[in-house]
Design an enzyme around this catalytic site. Structure first.
Site, short mmCIF file in Angstrom:
data_model
loop_
_atom_site.label_atom_id
_atom_site.label_comp_id
_atom_site.label_asym_id
_atom_site.label_seq_id
_atom_site.Cartn_x
_atom_site.Cartn_y
_atom_site.Cartn_z
N GLU A 270 1.19 -92.91 21.10
CA GLU A 270 0.72 -94.24 21.47
C GLU A 270 -0.46 -94.59 20.56
O GLU A 270 -1.47 -93.89 20.54
CB GLU A 270 0.26 -94.28 22.92
CG GLU A 270 -0.26 -95.64 23.33
CD GLU A 270 -0.87 -95.65 24.72
OE1 GLU A 270 -1.08 -94.56 25.29
OE2 GLU A 270 -1.13 -96.75 25.22
N CYS A 274 -6.38 -99.62 15.55
CA CYS A 274 -6.02 -99.62 14.13
C CYS A 274 -6.87 -100.67 13.44
O CYS A 274 -6.87 -101.83 13.88
CB CYS A 274 -4.53 -99.96 14.01
SG CYS A 274 -4.02 -100.45 12.37
N ALA A 275 -7.61 -100.31 12.44
CA ALA A 275 -8.40 -101.32 11.72
C ALA A 275 -8.81 -100.81 10.35
O ALA A 275 -8.94 -99.61 10.11
CB ALA A 275 -9.65 -101.71 12.52
N ILE A 276 -8.99 -101.77 9.48
CA ILE A 276 -9.50 -101.53 8.13
C ILE A 276 -10.79 -102.34 8.01
O ILE A 276 -10.89 -103.45 8.54
CB ILE A 276 -8.48 -102.03 7.07
CG1 ILE A 276 -7.17 -101.26 7.17
CG2 ILE A 276 -9.06 -101.95 5.66
CD1 ILE A 276 -7.23 -99.80 6.75
N TYR A 285 -4.31 -101.01 2.22
CA TYR A 285 -4.79 -99.82 2.93
C TYR A 285 -4.08 -99.66 4.27
O TYR A 285 -3.72 -98.55 4.67
CB TYR A 285 -6.30 -99.88 3.16
CG TYR A 285 -7.12 -99.70 1.91
CD1 TYR A 285 -7.33 -98.44 1.37
CD2 TYR A 285 -7.68 -100.79 1.27
CE1 TYR A 285 -8.07 -98.27 0.21
CE2 TYR A 285 -8.43 -100.64 0.11
CZ TYR A 285 -8.62 -99.38 -0.41
OH TYR A 285 -9.35 -99.22 -1.55
N THR A 287 -1.15 -100.57 5.20
CA THR A 287 0.23 -100.09 5.03
C THR A 287 0.25 -98.61 4.68
O THR A 287 1.00 -97.82 5.26
CB THR A 287 0.92 -100.89 3.91
OG1 THR A 287 0.88 -102.27 4.26
CG2 THR A 287 2.35 -100.45 3.72
N ASN A 313 -2.11 -111.58 17.31
CA ASN A 313 -2.62 -111.50 15.95
C ASN A 313 -2.12 -110.28 15.20
O ASN A 313 -2.09 -110.28 13.98
CB ASN A 313 -4.15 -111.46 15.97
CG ASN A 313 -4.72 -112.85 16.02
OD1 ASN A 313 -3.97 -113.81 16.15
ND2 ASN A 313 -6.02 -112.96 15.93
N ALA A 314 -1.78 -109.26 15.94
CA ALA A 314 -1.42 -108.01 15.27
C ALA A 314 0.09 -107.85 15.11
O ALA A 314 0.53 -107.00 14.34
CB ALA A 314 -1.99 -106.83 16.05
N GLY A 316 2.36 -109.51 13.55
CA GLY A 316 2.85 -109.66 12.18
C GLY A 316 2.65 -108.40 11.36
O GLY A 316 3.55 -107.96 10.63
N1 COA Z 1 -0.92 -110.52 10.94
C1 COA Z 1 0.13 -110.67 10.12
N2 COA Z 1 0.29 -109.99 8.95
C2 COA Z 1 -0.68 -109.13 8.62
C3 COA Z 1 -1.82 -108.91 9.42
C4 COA Z 1 -1.92 -109.65 10.63
N3 COA Z 1 -2.94 -109.51 11.45
N4 COA Z 1 -2.59 -108.00 8.81
C5 COA Z 1 -1.96 -107.64 7.67
N5 COA Z 1 -0.82 -108.33 7.57
C6 COA Z 1 0.17 -108.23 6.52
C7 COA Z 1 -0.41 -108.38 5.13
O1 COA Z 1 -0.47 -109.71 4.72
C8 COA Z 1 0.57 -107.59 4.32
O2 COA Z 1 1.74 -108.35 4.12
P1 COA Z 1 2.56 -108.28 2.72
O3 COA Z 1 2.96 -106.84 2.58
O4 COA Z 1 3.71 -109.19 2.94
O5 COA Z 1 1.60 -108.72 1.66
C9 COA Z 1 0.95 -106.46 5.27
O6 COA Z 1 0.67 -106.92 6.58
C10 COA Z 1 0.16 -105.21 5.03
O7 COA Z 1 -1.16 -105.52 4.66
P2 COA Z 1 -2.23 -104.43 4.32
O8 COA Z 1 -3.10 -104.93 3.22
O9 COA Z 1 -1.57 -103.13 4.10
O10 COA Z 1 -3.04 -104.37 5.69
P3 COA Z 1 -4.62 -104.30 5.89
O11 COA Z 1 -5.20 -103.29 5.00
O12 COA Z 1 -5.19 -105.66 5.82
O13 COA Z 1 -4.68 -103.77 7.38
C11 COA Z 1 -5.02 -104.52 9.63
C12 COA Z 1 -4.09 -104.51 8.41
C13 COA Z 1 -4.35 -105.35 10.73
C14 COA Z 1 -5.22 -103.12 10.12
C15 COA Z 1 -6.36 -105.13 9.17
O14 COA Z 1 -6.14 -106.42 8.70
C16 COA Z 1 -7.41 -105.16 10.27
O15 COA Z 1 -8.16 -104.24 10.42
N6 COA Z 1 -7.47 -106.27 11.02
C17 COA Z 1 -8.46 -106.43 12.08
C18 COA Z 1 -8.19 -105.52 13.26
C19 COA Z 1 -6.78 -105.72 13.79
O16 COA Z 1 -6.32 -106.81 13.98
N7 COA Z 1 -6.13 -104.56 14.03
C20 COA Z 1 -4.75 -104.56 14.46
C21 COA Z 1 -4.64 -104.41 15.90
S1 COA Z 1 -5.52 -103.04 16.57
#
Ligand code: COA
Length: 548
Positions: A270, A274-276, A285, A287, A313-314, A316
């Site tokens: 589970e 998850c965050a960057i 990063y 991915t 938001n997540a 996608g």
């Molecule tokens: N919604 C839709 N698509 C998203 C997205 C989101 N919130 N975040 C990333 N993507 C897409 C990117 O555009 C990319 O698409 P592509 O391959 O077609 O270009 C793909 O997902 C991967 O992107 P990547 O650069 O590897 O992801 P990232 O390093 O930005 O990490 C998160 C993604 C969500 C972890 C990061 O944006 C983050 O920390 N966001 C804030 C916290 C959050 O929302 N966490 C998720 C839920 S806990």
């Protein structure tokens, strides 16, 4: 997964408190009840911490707080586990982290800084870069012996993967380009993917605190106590992407991570958080982290699936990582193990037993090459012909082009008897191509006139004037109108098939319906004129069929 969406409120986030569960899936945003209890939990934790600088022995929040409790699945109560109780760690929300004074405190210093809680509470949008989390862990010289060590299943398998040329990157797509750039960083030891849990190893603990800071900033709807609780829960693991200190000594910078709980007996995990870090998002990063997580979970934990509650938001991001909204895992396997949420969307990802997740780019490149080679065997579409001489003009007007003279057309399989080739079989087999073209032109003229004469044709008679409709050409990228179609018909060269003419008319109607809303007169005119037009085309086709 929780994200920084502020629209997620308590009302649609109430969880099913009837369902016992070992951990919250932090995918869903925190409910207001969590926020209300945060103060009490923090107070209790701080009180415990103030007695001793060591992590408090009493876990927080109080056991009556079922939103924050971490209970083991189906009877295995982690709160009652004495070992785990000792592991509860207080959040450093309001204070810099202070390591235990009796554990080599003289040789390390923490600079995990406090977060700006106000900006965190407001959240951040994906497009807005907020202040970078201070997730850096400072180590004094000589305290880190081996930098950040990689964990089994996390190290890229093929360190000798060939370096892409710029040309390759252009031809291979953004996904591969990003993956390979990060692989090169890993190979050069500038980037590491590691998996740590609360094991009291200084270096691991510092990285976990760095990751906690990122989660706290990026998941502002999630109470920080709750983040700390799961992150430090010994049943949870965190796969992190970190930048090791240059030369092995100095600062380990945490870029991001995923915290998950493996259920070994059920063979699923589970994902909790998850965050960057903000400055490094949308660079691949996330991915690569997920790919490392999958490989680690499969090779080390023996998992076959991941589940997570994702908020809007997540979703996608998770879809792009191979998660589906359909849950194929049998309910018996996971139900009661993870929290139920109203509002969060439960998503599943099957972990492939064989895929080289950390080397997908190489596999995709090879597959692409194989497909390209096969296409070349079947087609000569890779041949490029020069058409410069066709741009010449004769006496000021464009040089007339005979179709059969177009370079490459015959190579592509065209034959002269394909004049007038169309899905719509209009004419009998007899007659030369010139005769057929004349018949086609005559029919097209008739069809055009039925449109021009129709009472609903007025919006389409001229091209849209950008002075009247300034944003029209921003939205409609391939405009067409009856006047332009008329010019093409007049040339008697343009429409060599009925399909081409019908396609232009269809595009005209679709453009109108794209730009205008259904309740407008323009939209209604488009639909009525299209119906009229198609009835005439059908009638022409039927009479053509009868005459054959
Ligand atoms: N919604 C839709 N698509 C998203 C997205 C989101 N919130 N975040 C990333 N993507 C897409 C990117 O555009 C990319 O698409 P592509 O391959 O077609 O270009 C793909 O997902 C991967 O992107 P990547 O650069 O590897 O992801 P990232 O390093 O930005 O990490 C998160 C993604 C969500 C972890 C990061 O944006 C983050 O920390 N966001 C804030 C916290 C959050 O929302 N966490 C998720 C839920 S806990």
């Amino acid at each position: 997964m929780d994200s920084h969406s502020s629209h997620l409120n308590a009302a649609n986030r109430s969880r099913n408190s009837q369902t016992p569960s070992p951990s919250h899936s932090a995918s869903a945003s925190a409910s207001s009840s969590l926020h209300k209890r945060k103060l009490a939990a923090t107070t209790a934790a701080n009180a415990a911490a103030s007695e001793d600088h060591a992590p408090p022995s009493a876990s927080f929040p109080p056991s009556s707080n079922d939103d924050l409790e971490s209970i083991s699945a189906r009877g295995a109560d982690s709160d009652s586990d004495p070992e785990e109780s000792e592991d509860a760690v207080v959040d450093d929300d309001e204070e810099d982290f202070a390591p235990e004074p009796d554990q080599d405190s003289s040789i390390r210093a923490f600079t995990a800084a406090r977060l700006d809680s106000s900006s965190g509470a407001n959240g951040s949008s994906r497009s807005t870069k907020i202040k970078t989390e201070i997730s850096t862990v400072k180590l004094e010289a000589g305290t880190v012996t081996a930098g950040v060590s990689s964990v089994s299943g996390i190290v890229p398998k093929d360190e000798s993967a060939k370096t892409s040329t710029d040309d390759d990157v252009q031809n291979c797509g953004a996904y591969i380009a990003r993956e390979e750039a990060l692989r090169r960083e890993e190979a050069a030891n500038r980037l590491k993917f590691v998996c740590y849990s609360n094991d009291c190893v200084d270096e691991h603990m510092m990285c976990l605190i760095g990751l906690k800071n990122i989660f706290a900033r990026q998941l502002p709807n999630m109470p920080k106590e709750y983040i700390v609780r799961l992150l430090m829960d010994r049943k949870h693991k965190s796969v992190m992407v970190v930048r090791p200190p240059a030369g092995g000594n100095g600062i380990t910078h945490v870029v991001g991570g995923i915290t998950y709980r493996p259920y070994h007996s059920q063979r699923f995990g589970e994902i909790a958080f998850c965050a960057i870090t903000a400055d490094e998002q949308v660079k691949g990063y996330g991915t690569r982290l997920m790919n490392h997580l999958k490989e680690h979970a499969r090779n080390v934990d023996g998992l076959t699936h991941f589940l997570t509650y994702a908020d809007n938001n997540a979703v996608g991001y998770f879809v792009k990582q191979g998660f589906t909204k359909e849950i194929y895992l049998e309910k018996d396997v996971w139900h009661g193990f993870i929290k139920d949420y109203d509002g969060g969307l439960l998503m599943e990802c099957k972990i492939d037993p064989k895929l080289p997740y950390t080397n997908l780019s190489k596999m995709i490149r090879q597959q692409r090459k194989a497909i390209d080679e096969r296409i070349r065997e079947l087609s000569n579409c890779q041949n490029v012909y020069q058409v410069a001489e066709f741009q010449k003009k004769e006496g000021g007007s464009p040089k007339k082009i005979r179709v059969e003279d177009i370079p490459g057309l015959r190579d592509a399989g065209w034959t002269p008897d394909q004049w007038g080739h169309t899905r719509y079989k209009l004419f009998s087999g007899s007659g030369d191509s010139v005769t057929k073209q004349k018949q086609l032109n005559a029919l097209i003229r008739v069809l055009l006139k039925t449109m021009q004469d129709h009472s609903d044709a007025w919006p389409f008679k001229e091209p849209v004037d950008p002075l009247d409709v300034p944003d029209y050409y921003e939205i409609i990228k391939d405009p067409i109108d009856l006047k332009t179609i008329g010019k093409r018909v007049e040339s008697e060269q343009y429409y060599v098939t009925l399909d081409m003419f019908v396609a232009d008319a269809r595009r005209m109607f679709n453009n109108c319906r794209t730009y205008n809303s259904p309740d407008t007169i323009y939209y209604k005119c488009a639909t009525r004129l299209e119906t009229h037009f198609h009835s005439k085309v059908q009638a022409a086709l039927q009479s053509g069929a009868k005459s054959q």
